[in-house]
Design a protein around this motif. Structure first.
Motif, PDB file in Angstrom:
ATOM      1  N   GLU A 214       0.835  -1.206   0.000  1.00 55.22           N
ATOM      2  CA  GLU A 214       0.000   0.000   0.000  1.00 55.22           C
ATOM      3  C   GLU A 214       0.873   1.261   0.000  1.00 55.22           C
ATOM      4  OE1 GLU A 214      -2.814   2.892   0.190  1.00 55.22           O
ATOM      5  OE2 GLU A 214      -3.017   0.797  -0.412  1.00 55.22           O
ATOM      6  N   LEU A 215       1.899   1.289   0.834  1.00 57.52           N
ATOM      7  CA  LEU A 215       2.776   2.457   0.899  1.00 57.52           C
ATOM      8  C   LEU A 215       3.678   2.569  -0.328  1.00 57.52           C
ATOM      9  CD1 LEU A 215       3.785   2.210   4.663  1.00 57.52           C
ATOM     10  CD2 LEU A 215       2.412   4.025   3.616  1.00 57.52           C
ATOM     11  N   THR A 216       3.764   1.512  -1.126  1.00 56.43           N
ATOM     12  CA  THR A 216       4.584   1.530  -2.336  1.00 56.43           C
ATOM     13  C   THR A 216       3.790   1.956  -3.559  1.00 56.43           C
ATOM     14  OG1 THR A 216       5.895  -0.287  -1.420  1.00 56.43           O
ATOM     15  CG2 THR A 216       6.158   0.143  -3.761  1.00 56.43           C
ATOM     16  N   THR A 217       2.464   1.738  -3.557  1.00 58.63           N
ATOM     17  CA  THR A 217       1.643   2.012  -4.737  1.00 58.63           C
ATOM     18  C   THR A 217       0.535   3.033  -4.494  1.00 58.63           C
ATOM     19  OG1 THR A 217       0.163   0.156  -4.197  1.00 58.63           O
ATOM     20  CG2 THR A 217       2.051  -0.309  -5.632  1.00 58.63           C
ATOM     21  N   GLY A 218       0.084   3.210  -3.235  1.00 55.32           N
ATOM     22  CA  GLY A 218      -1.001   4.152  -2.956  1.00 55.32           C
ATOM     23  C   GLY A 218      -2.349   3.687  -3.462  1.00 55.32           C
ATOM     24  N   MET A 219      -2.584   2.375  -3.540  1.00 55.44           N
ATOM     25  CA  MET A 219      -3.869   1.869  -4.014  1.00 55.44           C
ATOM     26  C   MET A 219      -4.979   2.139  -3.007  1.00 55.44           C
ATOM     27  SD  MET A 219      -3.121  -1.795  -5.870  1.00 55.44           S
ATOM     28  CE  MET A 219      -1.929  -2.373  -4.686  1.00 55.44           C
ATOM     29  N   ARG A 220      -6.202   2.149  -3.488  1.00 60.14           N
ATOM     30  CA  ARG A 220      -7.356   2.196  -2.602  1.00 60.14           C
ATOM     31  C   ARG A 220      -7.478   0.850  -1.898  1.00 60.14           C
ATOM     32  NH1 ARG A 220      -8.825   4.582  -7.493  1.00 60.14           N
ATOM     33  NH2 ARG A 220      -9.366   6.809  -7.329  1.00 60.14           N
ATOM     34  N   ARG A 221      -8.130   0.856  -0.741  1.00 60.83           N
ATOM     35  CA  ARG A 221      -8.196  -0.366   0.058  1.00 60.83           C
ATOM     36  C   ARG A 221      -8.885  -1.490  -0.706  1.00 60.83           C
ATOM     37  NH1 ARG A 221     -11.462  -0.094   5.625  1.00 60.83           N
ATOM     38  NH2 ARG A 221     -13.044   0.536   4.124  1.00 60.83           N
ATOM     39  N   GLY A 222     -10.009  -1.204  -1.365  1.00 58.60           N
ATOM     40  CA  GLY A 222     -10.717  -2.241  -2.112  1.00 58.60           C
ATOM     41  C   GLY A 222      -9.901  -2.797  -3.257  1.00 58.60           C
ATOM     42  N   GLU A 223      -9.118  -1.942  -3.918  1.00 60.22           N
ATOM     43  CA  GLU A 223      -8.268  -2.392  -5.016  1.00 60.22           C
ATOM     44  C   GLU A 223      -7.163  -3.308  -4.505  1.00 60.22           C
ATOM     45  OE1 GLU A 223      -8.725   1.767  -7.609  1.00 60.22           O
ATOM     46  OE2 GLU A 223      -6.910   1.343  -6.451  1.00 60.22           O
ATOM     47  N   LEU A 224      -6.590  -2.974  -3.373  1.00 61.82           N
ATOM     48  CA  LEU A 224      -5.505  -3.781  -2.806  1.00 61.82           C
ATOM     49  C   LEU A 224      -5.989  -5.173  -2.428  1.00 61.82           C
ATOM     50  CD1 LEU A 224      -2.532  -3.792  -1.720  1.00 61.82           C
ATOM     51  CD2 LEU A 224      -3.474  -3.038   0.460  1.00 61.82           C
ATOM     52  N   LEU A 225      -7.169  -5.260  -1.792  1.00 59.92           N
ATOM     53  CA  LEU A 225      -7.658  -6.546  -1.309  1.00 59.92           C
ATOM     54  C   LEU A 225      -8.204  -7.424  -2.431  1.00 59.92           C
ATOM     55  CD1 LEU A 225      -9.458  -5.395   1.966  1.00 59.92           C
ATOM     56  CD2 LEU A 225      -7.115  -6.190   1.652  1.00 59.92           C
ATOM     57  N   ALA A 226      -8.486  -6.847  -3.600  1.00 60.23           N
ATOM     58  CA  ALA A 226      -9.007  -7.627  -4.727  1.00 60.23           C
ATOM     59  C   ALA A 226      -7.905  -8.187  -5.622  1.00 60.23           C
ATOM     60  CB  ALA A 226      -9.958  -6.772  -5.564  1.00 60.23           C
ATOM     61  N   LEU A 227      -6.645  -7.906  -5.322  1.00 60.54           N
ATOM     62  CA  LEU A 227      -5.546  -8.353  -6.177  1.00 60.54           C
ATOM     63  C   LEU A 227      -5.439  -9.873  -6.193  1.00 60.54           C
ATOM     64  CD1 LEU A 227      -2.706  -5.817  -5.261  1.00 60.54           C
ATOM     65  CD2 LEU A 227      -4.052  -5.890  -7.367  1.00 60.54           C
ATOM     66  N   ARG A 228      -5.097 -10.392  -7.371  1.00 64.48           N
ATOM     67  CA  ARG A 228      -4.819 -11.816  -7.552  1.00 64.48           C
ATOM     68  C   ARG A 228      -3.386 -11.973  -8.073  1.00 64.48           C
ATOM     69  NH1 ARG A 228      -9.108 -15.419  -7.766  1.00 64.48           N
ATOM     70  NH2 ARG A 228     -11.122 -14.472  -7.323  1.00 64.48           N
ATOM     71  N   TRP A 229      -2.854 -13.163  -7.897  1.00 63.21           N
ATOM     72  CA  TRP A 229      -1.480 -13.387  -8.331  1.00 63.21           C
ATOM     73  C   TRP A 229      -1.347 -13.258  -9.845  1.00 63.21           C
ATOM     74  CZ3 TRP A 229       1.956 -12.734  -4.892  1.00 63.21           C
ATOM     75  CH2 TRP A 229       1.753 -13.124  -3.577  1.00 63.21           C
ATOM     76  N   GLU A 230      -2.412 -13.530 -10.562  1.00 60.70           N
ATOM     77  CA  GLU A 230      -2.353 -13.403 -12.023  1.00 60.70           C
ATOM     78  C   GLU A 230      -2.236 -11.942 -12.461  1.00 60.70           C
ATOM     79  OE1 GLU A 230      -7.194 -13.459 -12.773  1.00 60.70           O
ATOM     80  OE2 GLU A 230      -6.008 -15.266 -13.093  1.00 60.70           O
ATOM     81  N   ASP A 231      -2.528 -11.003 -11.551  1.00 57.28           N
ATOM     82  CA  ASP A 231      -2.420  -9.582 -11.892  1.00 57.28           C
ATOM     83  C   ASP A 231      -0.974  -9.085 -11.867  1.00 57.28           C
ATOM     84  OD1 ASP A 231      -5.196  -9.440 -12.065  1.00 57.28           O
ATOM     85  OD2 ASP A 231      -5.419  -8.953  -9.943  1.00 57.28           O
ATOM     86  N   LEU A 232      -0.067  -9.861 -11.307  1.00 58.70           N
ATOM     87  CA  LEU A 232       1.330  -9.442 -11.171  1.00 58.70           C
ATOM     88  C   LEU A 232       2.218 -10.252 -12.099  1.00 58.70           C
ATOM     89  CD1 LEU A 232       3.600  -7.862  -9.791  1.00 58.70           C
ATOM     90  CD2 LEU A 232       3.604  -9.596  -7.975  1.00 58.70           C
ATOM     91  N   ASP A 233       2.985  -9.543 -12.911  1.00 63.45           N
ATOM     92  CA  ASP A 233       3.993 -10.168 -13.778  1.00 63.45           C
ATOM     93  C   ASP A 233       5.332 -10.073 -13.052  1.00 63.45           C
ATOM     94  OD1 ASP A 233       5.753 -11.015 -15.696  1.00 63.45           O
ATOM     95  OD2 ASP A 233       4.886  -9.837 -17.320  1.00 63.45           O
ATOM     96  N   PHE A 234       5.805 -11.183 -12.520  1.00 63.22           N
ATOM     97  CA  PHE A 234       7.038 -11.173 -11.733  1.00 63.22           C
ATOM     98  C   PHE A 234       8.257 -10.856 -12.580  1.00 63.22           C
ATOM     99  CE2 PHE A 234       4.246 -13.602  -8.936  1.00 63.22           C
ATOM    100  CZ  PHE A 234       4.602 -13.108  -7.700  1.00 63.22           C
ATOM    101  N   ALA A 235       8.170 -11.087 -13.898  1.00 64.28           N
ATOM    102  CA  ALA A 235       9.327 -10.830 -14.761  1.00 64.28           C
ATOM    103  C   ALA A 235       9.519  -9.332 -14.997  1.00 64.28           C
ATOM    104  CB  ALA A 235       9.163 -11.557 -16.088  1.00 64.28           C
TER     105      ALA A 235
END
Length: 528
Positions: A214-235
């Motif tokens: 949260e402190l790295t991206t400033g997302m809204r609380r609902g957006e942060l809690l809805a994240l899935r692993w498929e939303d992140l590209d580790f590469a």
């Protein structure tokens, strides 16, 4: 003589061909003429039942004939159901329904639409401000918050604006009403020292990754809690934000983001990506931050809010909201040289103007520094040297030691000392079949026992996740869950011998039932 049917229930009549016909008004066209639908049946009772079923499937909840003399309550209901509700998010719908059905309609609903005056609206909003609070009256008094009065006025004004557009009234009586002025809340942000203490305490309580992201991206609380692993590209470190969690009626609903600009992609720093990769090894869910009790559901936003306040208190930080963590990110970004356009894109504002209006105090300081730099470069102004800082270490800069929790966090097992030289660690999760199957580890020191317990918990969570996903069917006791389901069914229905019926009622394949049926029957006879 039979009683007359109530208005809105429709009509039922006997046709010349001997059949019964039911007809109901489902809406009105632009000219004000009614739109109807009908049903046919052999008997009156059957016709009434079909008519009732037809009414329940109609898209218009409450058909209303739009006219200038209609009651204000009918217009509010018609405007909300047909114009406003379809475009609102579920959480916003609850707010609109409260202002309309709990506030406006009980007080002003009987007044004809074309006779509603500004004086009547002004009196309503004044009384609402002075004595409109219904909850926590003893603690906060009867005065309603200014923001609530403004929200109710906004809903009323939008409904009347549409009435003007439809030429039902000549002017909007809500325009010009004196309502409480908009007061900006003082923005609270965490300092660098407070952030460090906060994150150290959050790590001790198992919520480090959530609050650091949260402190790295400033997302809204609902957006942060809805994240899935498929939303992140580790590469590449790209994180896609395209949904949010909203609590509606006691349930968590995943919906579209707040605005169109909220659909965005942010780039995470490499250190944050590595931290999330390490964190993922202990998370056996498609969600990035799942509930400890129900891994297929996100963490409840209310729980995150409560944990935030507890961690802030234990870390010795000032009390801030979760949204203030978003303000902290934006403020630190601007102070470290990020331009407003880039920041507006990262935090999901509709335009840069919104960011400028929100963080005016920061941009003013940036303009002051820019003017000072120009003065130094062009006018060759002399710069007064800043006084030298003392090298002494302030109390808040000393290494912060997190407060030890009075009890272990849920999902971390328990550790107890058996004797002077032996420690026992135990983990007792609830498996998908509803039973607890504890396992133990032993060590000669507490530190060694904690490490072994962490490995045991990861191993058991992996087994539970495999059972939930269907990748595995064998429980630690070696009994297939489908066999257990068949055995439980036959205990309740011992006379049932039709395997097709068992498969149908348990939603199993017939081959599965045939495979275990005889075995379950034989084991039941042996037990008898």
């Amino acid at each position: 003589m039979p009683g007359k049917r109530k208005k809105g229930e429709g009509t039922v009549r006997l046709r010349k061909d001997g059949r019964w016909e039911g007809r109901v008004v489902v809406g009105y066209d632009e000219a004000g003429k009614p739109k109807t639908k009908n049903v046919l049946a052999k008997t009156k009772k059957e016709c009434v039942a079909r008519l009732k079923e037809l009414k329940s499937t109609c898209t218009v909840v409450r058909p209303v004939q739009v006219q200038t003399g209609m009651p204000f309550r009918d217009w509010l209901d018609f405007w909300y159901q047909n114009y406003s509700k379809p475009r609102l998010r579920p959480s916003t719908q609850l707010n609109y329904e409260y202002w309309i059905y709990q506030r406006l309609i009980p007080s002003l609903g009987e007044i004809p639409l074309n006779q509603l005056t500004q004086a009547e609206l002004q009196q309503f909003f004044r009384q609402m401000k002075e004595s409109g609070r219904k909850a926590n009256v003893g603690q906060r008094g009867s005065d309603m918050a200014d923001r609530s009065v403004r929200s109710c006025h906004a809903v009323c004004q939008m409904a009347l604006d549409k009435a003007v557009e439809e030429k039902l009234i000549h002017a909007n009586p809500a325009v010009g009403c004196k309502i409480p002025p908009l007061k900006g809340k003082e923005m609270k942000i965490l300092t660098q020292e407070e952030i460090q203490r906060f994150l150290i305490q959050a790590k001790a309580e198992g919520m480090y990754e959530l609050f650091l992201l949260e402190l790295t991206t400033g997302m809204r609380r609902g957006e942060l809690l809805a994240l899935r692993w498929e939303d992140l590209d580790f590469a590449t470190g790209k994180l896609r934000i395209d949904k949010q969690v909203c609590p509606v009626g006691g349930k968590l609903v995943i919906s579209e983001p707040k605005t169109r600009a909220a659909n965005r992609t942010v780039i995470l720093p490499p250190a944050m990506v590595e931290l999330l990769a390490e964190y993922k090894r202990g998370v056996f869910s498609e969600l990035m931050f799942p509930s400890r009790i129900k891994p297929d559901q996100p963490i409840d936003p209310g729980y995150v809010r409560k944990r935030l306040q507890v961690i802030l208190e234990r870390a010795g930080c000032k009390r801030v909201r979760f949204h203030d963590l978003r303000h902290t990110f934006a403020t630190l970004s601007l102070e470290n040289g990020m331009d407003v356009k880039t920041l507006s894109t990262i935090i999901g504002h509709v335009s840069s103007a919104t960011t400028l209006n929100t963080y005016t105090h920061i941009t003013d300081e940036m303009r002051r520094k820019a003017a000072l730099n120009i003065d130094q470069g062009i006018a060759k102004a002399e710069v007064q040297p800043e006084p030298e800082r003392q090298a002494t270490v302030e109390p808040e800069q000393q290494t912060f030691v997190p407060i030890e929790l009075p009890r272990r966090r849920p999902g971390t097992g328990c550790v107890s000392q058996i004797n002077e030289h032996l420690w026992e660690g135990r983990y007792s999760p609830v498996w998908p079949d509803g039973k607890k199957r504890p396992r133990n580890v032993y060590a000669y020191t507490r530190e060694e026992c904690e490490e072994k317990l962490k490995g045991l918990i990861l191993e058991m969570k992996a087994e539970i996740a495999a059972l939930r996903s269907g990748a595995s069917t064998e429980y630690p006791d070696g009994v297939n869950p489908r066999k257990k389901a068949i055995a439980a069914y036959l205990r309740e229905h011992p006379d049932v011998t039709n395997k097709a019926r068992i498969a149908r009622e348990l939603h199993l394949n017939r081959s599965t039932v045939r495979r275990y049926y005889d075995e379950v029957r034989a084991e039941a006879q042996q037990q008898r």
